[in-house]
Design an enzyme around this catalytic site. Structure first.
Site, mmCIF file in Angstrom:
data_model
loop_
_atom_site.group_PDB
_atom_site.id
_atom_site.type_symbol
_atom_site.label_atom_id
_atom_site.label_comp_id
_atom_site.label_asym_id
_atom_site.label_seq_id
_atom_site.Cartn_x
_atom_site.Cartn_y
_atom_site.Cartn_z
ATOM 1 C CG ASN A 119 -7.029 -14.283 -38.039
ATOM 2 O OD1 ASN A 119 -6.901 -13.517 -38.990
ATOM 3 N ND2 ASN A 119 -6.034 -15.059 -37.628
ATOM 4 C CG ASP A 120 -4.522 -14.248 -34.511
ATOM 5 O OD1 ASP A 120 -5.486 -15.005 -34.670
ATOM 6 O OD2 ASP A 120 -3.340 -14.643 -34.543
ATOM 7 C CD1 TRP A 177 0.334 -13.015 -41.604
ATOM 8 C CD2 TRP A 177 1.883 -14.539 -41.059
ATOM 9 N NE1 TRP A 177 0.484 -13.862 -42.682
ATOM 10 C CE2 TRP A 177 1.416 -14.804 -42.374
ATOM 11 C CE3 TRP A 177 2.849 -15.377 -40.513
ATOM 12 C CZ2 TRP A 177 1.911 -15.873 -43.144
ATOM 13 C CZ3 TRP A 177 3.324 -16.433 -41.268
ATOM 14 C CH2 TRP A 177 2.858 -16.681 -42.575
ATOM 15 C CB THR A 178 -0.285 -12.422 -34.574
ATOM 16 O OG1 THR A 178 -1.631 -12.603 -34.980
ATOM 17 C CG2 THR A 178 -0.254 -12.167 -33.086
ATOM 18 N NE ARG A 205 2.485 -19.563 -35.793
ATOM 19 C CZ ARG A 205 2.817 -20.809 -36.091
ATOM 20 N NH1 ARG A 205 3.924 -21.046 -36.775
ATOM 21 N NH2 ARG A 205 2.057 -21.817 -35.725
ATOM 22 C CD GLU A 213 -0.667 -20.510 -33.558
ATOM 23 O OE1 GLU A 213 -0.094 -20.449 -34.652
ATOM 24 O OE2 GLU A 213 -1.907 -20.576 -33.440
ATOM 25 C CD1 TRP A 273 -6.496 -21.566 -35.391
ATOM 26 C CD2 TRP A 273 -7.269 -21.174 -37.441
ATOM 27 N NE1 TRP A 273 -6.106 -20.303 -35.748
ATOM 28 C CE2 TRP A 273 -6.561 -20.036 -37.001
ATOM 29 C CE3 TRP A 273 -7.862 -21.145 -38.703
ATOM 30 C CZ2 TRP A 273 -6.407 -18.886 -37.790
ATOM 31 C CZ3 TRP A 273 -7.712 -20.005 -39.491
ATOM 32 C CH2 TRP A 273 -6.996 -18.902 -39.028
#
Length: 545
Positions: free
Chosen positions: A80-81, A138-139, A204, A254, A347
């Site tokens: 994904n990202d 994660w990102t 995040r 985000e 999503w």
């Protein structure tokens, strides 16, 4: 990508099986995305394909369903990202969140390199998952520490990234520093440098850049109801500076990016600069879906102030999210343009998409961004790179033709393929546009994906509810997505990128952009272009594949 829990990636990236719910929103952006246009159905029946188009479709039926020219997950795994590319000795290096054991196990950072931002080489995992008590990775973002502010060596690549840190040392969702001394091929963990105490609140997606006027690093961070802005002299010690608050696009914004560009006027001259704050947002209350949203304003090194409270969508399609933005430090003028690439999914249905093509997740093509002021509005214009044509080896040209109601544009005999770039120009015949015009791609066996134009109403839309089998059974997939674009000049210039599982539409030099996944079977390769309620001249037709 919010759900009823504080953090959806925890359930999505590690278990990837929950149903997403969304916070209610208020307000609206500048682009019309509220409802599918009326009268958008194509003329029926769909014209019978020519024998040559059918033969081409049969010949390609044994081809691979994988994306031809997009970064996609390898070997049935998940991505994904994307993580913002930077210049390295390999040219460009990009990372993306990668899970080889979908739907369990969590994500790592996988690396791709390119010399032209078009052709990418898969280089394997750069930051593995679950190597310490803070969990998977994660990102975040990377920077080159040219002046050795962090002490790992001049020129070291520093990654600031979220780690879930589930109650590790009393923390949750904290920012970790990793460093690389081999041009981003591998990273070593240093420490949590921006901890989240106490637990469980959103904290995040750190994005970092060097702010030369204040000679310090600036970090933007997704927090509940705001984008937090932090500063640091050394990438290790961070101080809270300010927060940009908004509830227009969900409870959590985000994957934020804060960057500066020249503003160009309608004559392509520039006399000022502006800052852009770009986020991944939830547009459900606007009749939209998740997407990439931004504000234009000013930044003084501490605070971002938007020119208006309402922002704009960068892409009006359903599948352009978690976008990253970067500049070329070697460009003659790095503020003339920026680049962006996004995750092509949503999503609302990412976990429902079939893996029949051997992968789960792909990225968009890289686009060029310019900040333009047209009609009193300053906004980002998004266009494909000129270098993108390197992805294709053959070009065929179509003849100019006037298409009237009841006729179909006569495509070249070998134009129907799985993956291509289609360029064409529409010119008004007489004083008014036809009431409707439809460009259908990847058609056949009862399936098609349609780019529709209500030229009199300055609307372009994408219809993909009949694009192919095994489509997600959710409104976010079925609903037509629309964008506004000014066609008053009597001309519409279209560039359409079609791949095995996606389309990306660019209209009038970036005035409108729509990106969507599709589920077309390999034997659906027909092309059709027809109109109703008038005539249109079709010219400058080229198909690259």
């Amino acid at each position: 990508m919010e759900d009823a829990k504080p953090y959806s990636r925890r359930s999505t990236l590690r278990l990837l099986g929950s149903t997403m719910l969304f916070f209610p929103l208020a307000g609206c952006g500048d682009e019309e995305t509220m409802a599918a246009p009326t009268g958008s159905a194509p003329p029926t029946p769909i014209p019978t394909p020519s024998p040559t188009a059918t033969a081409t479709a049969t010949a390609t039926a044994t081809a691979d369903l994988r994306s031809r020219y997009h970064i996609a997950a390898p070997n049935g795994s998940w991505i994904n990202d994307p993580q913002r590319p930077i210049r390295t000795t390999d040219g460009w290096t990009l990372w993306a969140l990668y899970n080889p054991t979908y739907p369990q196990g969590g994500t790592s950072w996988r690396r791709w390199t390119s010399t032209d931002l078009v052709t990418w080489q898969d280089r394997g995992v750069a930051i593995p998952r679950n190597t310490n008590a803070f969990g998977d990775i994660w990102t975040g973002s990377t920077v080159r520490d040219t002046n050795n502010t962090a002490g790992f060596g001049a020129g070291a690549i520093i990654a600031l990234a979220t780690m879930p840190a589930d109650n590790a040392a009393g923390q949750n969702q904290s920012c970790a520093l990793w460093y690389s001394l081999d041009e981003g091929a591998t990273f070593a963990f240093h420490a949590i440098v921006l901890p989240n105490h106490p637990g469980n609140k959103p904290f995040r997606d750190p994005t970092v850049f060097w702010h030369a006027p204040t000679r310090r690093w600036v970090l933007t961070l997704s927090e509940e109801g705001k984008i937090g802005i932090y500063t640091s002299p050394d990438l290790k010690n961070w101080s809270y500076a300010s927060g940009f608050l908004s509830s227009l696009v969900g409870g959590i914004m985000e994957c934020s990016h804060l960057f500066r560009l020249h503003v160009y006027d309608e004559n392509d001259a520039t006399s000022s600069d502006k800052w852009v704050l770009l986020v991944g947002g939830n547009g459900t209350a606007q009749g939209f879906t998740v997407g990439t949203y931004y504000w234009v304003g000013d930044f003084d090194g501490t605070t971002f102030k938007a020119d208006t409270t309402s922002g704009q969508w960068l892409d009006s399609g359903a599948d352009f999210y978690a976008a990253v933005v970067w500049a070329d430090p070697r460009a003659a003028d790095p503020l003339a343009r920026a680049y962006t690439i996004g995750w092509m999914s949503n999503w609302d249905y990412a976990n429902q998409l079939p893996a029949s093509a051997g992968y789960r997740g792909q990225l968009s093509i890289v686009r060029q961004l310019r900040l333009r002021r047209v009609g009193g509005i300053t906004r980002l214009w998004s266009t494909p790179l000129a270098e993108q044509n390197k992805a294709f080896t053959r070009t065929i040209v179509g003849a100019a033709q006037v298409v009237a109601e009841g006729t179909d544009y006569a495509w070249p005999s070998d134009a129907g393929v799985v993956a291509s770039r289609i360029d064409l120009t529409l010119t008004r015949v007489g004083n008014s546009w036809p009431t409707g015009l439809w460009l259908s791609v990847r058609g056949g066996a009862g399936y098609f994906t349609q780019v529709g134009f209500q030229l009199r109403d300055n609307i372009v839309f994408v219809k993909r509810d009949t694009s192919g089998p095994d489509a997600p059974n959710v409104d976010a997939w079925r609903k037509n997505r629309t964008a506004t674009c000014d066609f008053a000049s009597g001309t519409a210039v279209i560039s359409l990128f079609v791949d095995a599982g996606s389309i990306e539409v660019f209209v009038n030099g970036g005035a409108a952009t729509l990106s969507e996944l599709i589920t077309a079977p390999l034997n659906s390769t027909e092309l059709h272009l027809n109109a109703a309620g008038g005539s249109v001249r079709v010219s400058d037709v080229s198909i690259r594949y």
